[in-house]
Every structure is written in structure tokens, then in C-alpha cells.
Scaffold this motif. Structure first.
Motif, PDB file in Angstrom:
ATOM      1  N   VAL A  90     -52.325  13.397  33.577  1.00 29.43           N
ATOM      2  CA  VAL A  90     -53.570  13.871  32.951  1.00 29.43           C
ATOM      3  C   VAL A  90     -54.228  12.735  32.171  1.00 29.43           C
ATOM      4  N   LYS A  91     -53.418  11.940  31.505  1.00 32.38           N
ATOM      5  CA  LYS A  91     -53.942  10.820  30.723  1.00 32.38           C
ATOM      6  C   LYS A  91     -54.674   9.814  31.605  1.00 32.38           C
ATOM      7  N   SER A  92     -54.131   9.555  32.781  1.00 32.65           N
ATOM      8  CA  SER A  92     -54.725   8.556  33.683  1.00 32.65           C
ATOM      9  C   SER A  92     -55.885   9.103  34.500  1.00 32.65           C
ATOM     10  N   GLY A  93     -56.009  10.425  34.549  1.00 33.45           N
ATOM     11  CA  GLY A  93     -57.041  11.033  35.373  1.00 33.45           C
ATOM     12  C   GLY A  93     -56.570  11.407  36.763  1.00 33.45           C
ATOM     13  N   ASP A  94     -55.275  11.174  37.070  1.00 26.81           N
ATOM     14  CA  ASP A  94     -54.728  11.614  38.350  1.00 26.81           C
ATOM     15  C   ASP A  94     -54.632  13.137  38.406  1.00 26.81           C
ATOM     16  N   ALA A  95     -54.578  13.766  37.256  1.00 25.96           N
ATOM     17  CA  ALA A  95     -54.649  15.223  37.144  1.00 25.96           C
ATOM     18  C   ALA A  95     -55.618  15.541  36.010  1.00 25.96           C
ATOM     19  N   ASP A  96     -56.063  16.788  35.976  1.00 20.12           N
ATOM     20  CA  ASP A  96     -57.090  17.167  34.993  1.00 20.12           C
ATOM     21  C   ASP A  96     -56.567  18.049  33.874  1.00 20.12           C
ATOM     22  N   GLY A  97     -55.466  18.754  34.112  1.00 20.48           N
ATOM     23  CA  GLY A  97     -54.997  19.652  33.076  1.00 20.48           C
ATOM     24  C   GLY A  97     -53.546  20.033  33.226  1.00 20.48           C
ATOM     25  N   VAL A  98     -52.919  20.379  32.093  1.00 19.81           N
ATOM     26  CA  VAL A  98     -51.522  20.782  32.041  1.00 19.81           C
ATOM     27  C   VAL A  98     -51.336  21.647  30.798  1.00 19.81           C
ATOM     28  N   TYR A  99     -50.406  22.592  30.856  1.00 16.60           N
ATOM     29  CA  TYR A  99     -49.970  23.271  29.633  1.00 16.60           C
ATOM     30  C   TYR A  99     -48.829  22.450  29.045  1.00 16.60           C
ATOM     31  N   GLU A 100     -48.995  22.012  27.811  1.00 16.69           N
ATOM     32  CA  GLU A 100     -48.012  21.165  27.150  1.00 16.69           C
ATOM     33  C   GLU A 100     -47.566  21.837  25.856  1.00 16.69           C
ATOM     34  N   TYR A 101     -46.493  21.322  25.278  1.00 20.13           N
ATOM     35  CA  TYR A 101     -45.908  21.888  24.063  1.00 20.13           C
ATOM     36  C   TYR A 101     -46.145  20.961  22.875  1.00 20.13           C
ATOM     37  N   THR A 102     -46.565  21.543  21.774  1.00 18.84           N
ATOM     38  CA  THR A 102     -46.942  20.740  20.610  1.00 18.84           C
ATOM     39  C   THR A 102     -45.783  19.902  20.086  1.00 18.84           C
ATOM     40  N   GLY A 103     -44.588  20.493  20.026  1.00 21.21           N
ATOM     41  CA  GLY A 103     -43.441  19.751  19.513  1.00 21.21           C
ATOM     42  C   GLY A 103     -43.052  18.593  20.403  1.00 21.21           C
ATOM     43  N   THR A 104     -43.157  18.786  21.709  1.00 15.87           N
ATOM     44  CA  THR A 104     -42.858  17.701  22.646  1.00 15.87           C
ATOM     45  C   THR A 104     -43.788  16.526  22.424  1.00 15.87           C
ATOM     46  N   ALA A 105     -45.061  16.833  22.258  1.00 17.07           N
ATOM     47  CA  ALA A 105     -46.035  15.757  22.038  1.00 17.07           C
ATOM     48  C   ALA A 105     -45.765  15.038  20.721  1.00 17.07           C
ATOM     49  N   TRP A 106     -45.536  15.792  19.669  1.00 26.18           N
ATOM     50  CA  TRP A 106     -45.401  15.211  18.340  1.00 26.18           C
ATOM     51  C   TRP A 106     -44.143  14.351  18.224  1.00 26.18           C
ATOM     52  N   ILE A 107     -43.040  14.838  18.782  1.00 28.83           N
ATOM     53  CA  ILE A 107     -41.761  14.157  18.612  1.00 28.83           C
ATOM     54  C   ILE A 107     -41.483  13.185  19.759  1.00 28.83           C
ATOM     55  N   THR A 108     -41.591  13.666  21.001  1.00 26.76           N
ATOM     56  CA  THR A 108     -41.206  12.841  22.147  1.00 26.76           C
ATOM     57  C   THR A 108     -42.264  11.795  22.485  1.00 26.76           C
ATOM     58  N   TYR A 109     -43.525  12.201  22.587  1.00 21.97           N
ATOM     59  CA  TYR A 109     -44.565  11.268  23.009  1.00 21.97           C
ATOM     60  C   TYR A 109     -45.060  10.385  21.869  1.00 21.97           C
ATOM     61  N   MET A 110     -45.196  10.990  20.687  1.00 22.50           N
ATOM     62  CA  MET A 110     -45.807  10.267  19.575  1.00 22.50           C
ATOM     63  C   MET A 110     -44.788   9.652  18.623  1.00 22.50           C
ATOM     64  N   GLY A 111     -43.513   9.940  18.840  1.00 25.79           N
ATOM     65  CA  GLY A 111     -42.445   9.243  18.129  1.00 25.79           C
ATOM     66  C   GLY A 111     -42.225   9.646  16.694  1.00 25.79           C
ATOM     67  N   ASN A 112     -42.693  10.835  16.310  1.00 30.14           N
ATOM     68  CA  ASN A 112     -42.454  11.294  14.944  1.00 30.14           C
ATOM     69  C   ASN A 112     -41.068  11.923  14.841  1.00 30.14           C
ATOM     70  N   SER A 113     -40.408  11.716  13.730  1.00 25.04           N
ATOM     71  CA  SER A 113     -39.058  12.258  13.566  1.00 25.04           C
ATOM     72  C   SER A 113     -39.055  13.609  12.866  1.00 25.04           C
ATOM     73  N   GLU A 114     -40.088  13.895  12.087  1.00 24.34           N
ATOM     74  CA  GLU A 114     -40.135  15.145  11.338  1.00 24.34           C
ATOM     75  C   GLU A 114     -41.203  16.070  11.917  1.00 24.34           C
ATOM     76  N   PRO A 115     -40.829  17.262  12.355  1.00 27.63           N
ATOM     77  CA  PRO A 115     -41.834  18.210  12.842  1.00 27.63           C
ATOM     78  C   PRO A 115     -42.669  18.751  11.695  1.00 27.63           C
ATOM     79  N   ILE A 116     -43.817  19.298  12.017  1.00 21.76           N
ATOM     80  CA  ILE A 116     -44.679  19.956  11.036  1.00 21.76           C
ATOM     81  C   ILE A 116     -44.387  21.452  11.128  1.00 21.76           C
ATOM     82  N   THR A 117     -43.999  22.061  10.010  1.00 19.19           N
ATOM     83  CA  THR A 117     -43.483  23.426  10.059  1.00 19.19           C
ATOM     84  C   THR A 117     -44.554  24.469  10.365  1.00 19.19           C
ATOM     85  N   ASP A 118     -45.789  24.243   9.933  1.00 22.05           N
ATOM     86  CA  ASP A 118     -46.855  25.192  10.227  1.00 22.05           C
ATOM     87  C   ASP A 118     -47.343  24.970  11.660  1.00 22.05           C
TER      88      ASP A 118
END
Length: 320
Positions: A90-118
Motif C-alpha cells: 500500500v505504501k508503494s502504490g502496488d496496492a491501494d488499501g488494507v485493514y491494519e491494526y493500530t498496535g502493529t503499526a505503532w510497535i512493529t512498524y514505527m518501533g515504539n516500545s510503549e503502547p498508548i492505552t487509550d
């Protein structure tokens, strides 16, 4: 589940083991129901993608069928192994859309160690961060596919635990009552068993913790071979096996709310995507996910057909 095949983001998706399959056109005979009226996506050529596990295959099909009903030609590239591949598509434009999970993005993709509780603040954080990556997060579902502990009805009636704080209290007052079945990954992750024990003040001896494959955990918890099994909160086997899920009352586990993530260039060209997906996403909660996932994992139905049937039942689209 959400965490396999983690490649460096810079790798070319098509060159990796998590790459896009060639895909095939979606050919569902669907028309607008409560969404897609006026076919605002007529003339659009859109590609949907997903990860390879059941819930993702269903969500990818839901997105694609909704686009079809709104008039788009849709290419199905769901079922990419691992997490990074579908995101990079999706990022490259090879696809247009996906259902993704907020925690996966925050921790796995963006490298944050602490989740946001709200959960809403967690979504807002990934939304804001991903805009610079050319990705737009649409409003999230209440569907939250996160970790939990679950027990069978017999043990629930015996011990009466409803929350992880109750489990911690039971582990102190009656240590022999608490046995755990968990995945190896969960047993060693900071946001898994070690962190949970620390956050809740549990002290469960290693001898009372058994590591096993995901599917076996559900059957062992259902049999009562372990008092508590590690589960994912939207898994269909929770409902089919009549398990009781413990509430994470101290909000330790990260939020993994599902939300559509759309290539920003695509969204600017076809802004109607938002109004098409929003009503559908609002209907997606843990109970719905458990029911749909069970149709595949327990009853053996096809994920695409399960998605289509649900969209028709809810009146979002019409067949024929």
C-alpha cells in the motif's frame, strides 16, 4: 499471527518472501446496498491486500467487495505472508488499501516500545505518523485483536475470575489453581507474559506454564488441561468452544484495533472510499469478528464467501 516475516521496510516487496502474489480480479455480482449508491468508484482500478491469516482474509475481501459494489474494478492480492509485505504494498502504490491494526503499526512498524492505552489516541498517533509515509488511516473499528487469557466454563464456575487482576489474586491465594498454556513468542515478549506478570503482580512458576502451538492452546483450555490459555480476542474458537475471556482491567496489552489504511494518492483521487468504508468499519467489533472467523476456522467456509454473506446480511451490498 500479526508478527511473522518481519522484513526491513526498505526491501522491495515483490522480491521478498512476503511479496505480493499476482492477484486475480474480483468478480462478485454485487450492487450498492446502503453503501456505494451512485457507484462513486466507477472507473477506478483498485487493488486490495491483506495478511495471510483468517481474519485478514475476511477483512480484505470485505474491503474489495465494498469497492466492487461502488463501481470499482478490484484486483485481489490478499493473503500476503507476514505483516510488512501488505503494508509496503500500500505504501508503494502496488496496492491501494488494507485493514491494519493500530498496535502493529505503532510497535512493529514505527518501533515504539510503549503502547498508548487509550484506543482512540493510539489510532490518532499512527494516523498522524503515517501521513508522512503516504498512508491515510480511516476511522477505526472497535474490533480489537489483542492478547487475552481465557478459561472454560467449568473453571470459570469454580474460580470465578473475570479479570487479569482476579487471576493475579488467585495465583497468590491458591497457586496450584493457576496453570497457563501459551505460545513460545508470548512467553518471551515484553508485551506478553513477562510484562503481564509484572504489571499484575503475578508470580507463576515456570513449571506451571506450558508452551505450545496456538491451535492446541484453545483445545487444552477448553478441556481444562490448563486453567488459562493465551488467546487472541477475536478468534472464532473463543465463541465455538464457549471460553470465558479475562478482562485486561489494567489495560496492559496493546490495542490492536483494525482500521482501513489507504494509499493517500488513491484517496485523493477517489475520496468516496472514506464514506464507503466508514459504515462497514463501525459494524466490526469483537463479537462480529469471532463469528466470521469461526465460519472459516471451525466450519470450514471460504473467507471471501463469509465476507460477502456478511455484507449482504447487513444490507451494505446486494447480490445480482
Amino acid at each position: 499471527m500479526r508478527r511473522g516475516c518481519l522484513l526491513l521496510a526498505g526491501l522491495l516487496v515483490a522480491a521478498s518472501g512476503c511479496g505480493l502474489t499476482s492477484g486475480s480480479p474480483m468478480v462478485d455480482d454485487v450492487q450498492p446496498g446502503s453503501i456505494g449508491r451512485g457507484e462513486p468508484l466507477r472507473g477506478a482500478d483498485l487493488t486490495v491486500t491483506s495478511k495471510e491469516f483468517t481474519e485478514q482474509l475476511i477483512l480484505g475481501a470485505i474491503m474489495g467487495i465494498a469497492f466492487e459494489a461502488a463501481g470499482a474494478n478490484v484486483l485481489d492480492r490478499t493473503g500476503i505472508q507476514g505483516s510488512v509485505g501488505s503494508r509496503e504494498a500500500v505504501k508503494s502504490g502496488d496496492a491501494d488499501g488494507v485493514y491494519e491494526y493500530t498496535g502493529t503499526a505503532w510497535i512493529t512498524y514505527m518501533g515504539n516500545s510503549e503502547p498508548i492505552t487509550d484506543p482512540r489516541q493510539q489510532w490518532q498517533a499512527v494516523h498522524d505518523a503515517d501521513l508522512r509515509n503516504g498512508l491515510t488511516w480511516l476511522p477505526p473499528a472497535s474490533l480489537n485483536n489483542t492478547y487475552a487469557l481465557a478459561m472454560n466454563q467449568t473453571n470459570f464456575k469454580k474460580y470465578g475470575t473475570r479479570t487479569l487482576s482476579d487471576v493475579a489474586a488467585l495465583s497468590r491465594s491458591n497457586p496450584s489453581a493457576v496453570t497457563l498454556c501459551v505460545e513460545g513468542e508470548f512467553a518471551n515478549r515484553a508485551d506478553g507474559l513477562p510484562g503481564m506478570q509484572k504489571a499484575y503482580g503475578m508470580n507463576i512458576p515456570p513449571a506451571r506454564i506450558t508452551q505450545m502451538d496456538t491451535g492446541i492452546i484453545y483445545t487444552q483450555a477448553a478441556k481444562g488441561s490448563c486453567t488459562f490459555g493465551e488467546v487472541f480476542t477475536t478468534d472464532g474458537r473463543i465463541k465455538s468452544m464457549n471460553l470465558v475471556v479475562m478482562e485486561d482491567d489494567q489495560k496492559f496489552f496493546p490495542n490492536y484495533n483494525a482500521a482501513p489504511v489507504i494509499n493517500t494518492r488513491t484517496l485523493k483521487e477517489w475520496p468516496a472510499i472514506t464514506q464507503i468504508l466508514d459504515p462497514i468499519t463501525k459494524k466490526l467489533n469483537n463479537s462480529v469478528a469471532q463469528t466470521l472467523n469461526a465460519k472459516v476456522d471451525v466450519d470450514g467456509e471460504d473467507p471471501h464467501q463469509v465476507a460477502l454473506d456478511w455484507l449482504v446480511e447487513e444490507g451494505f451490498v446486494k447480490e445480482g
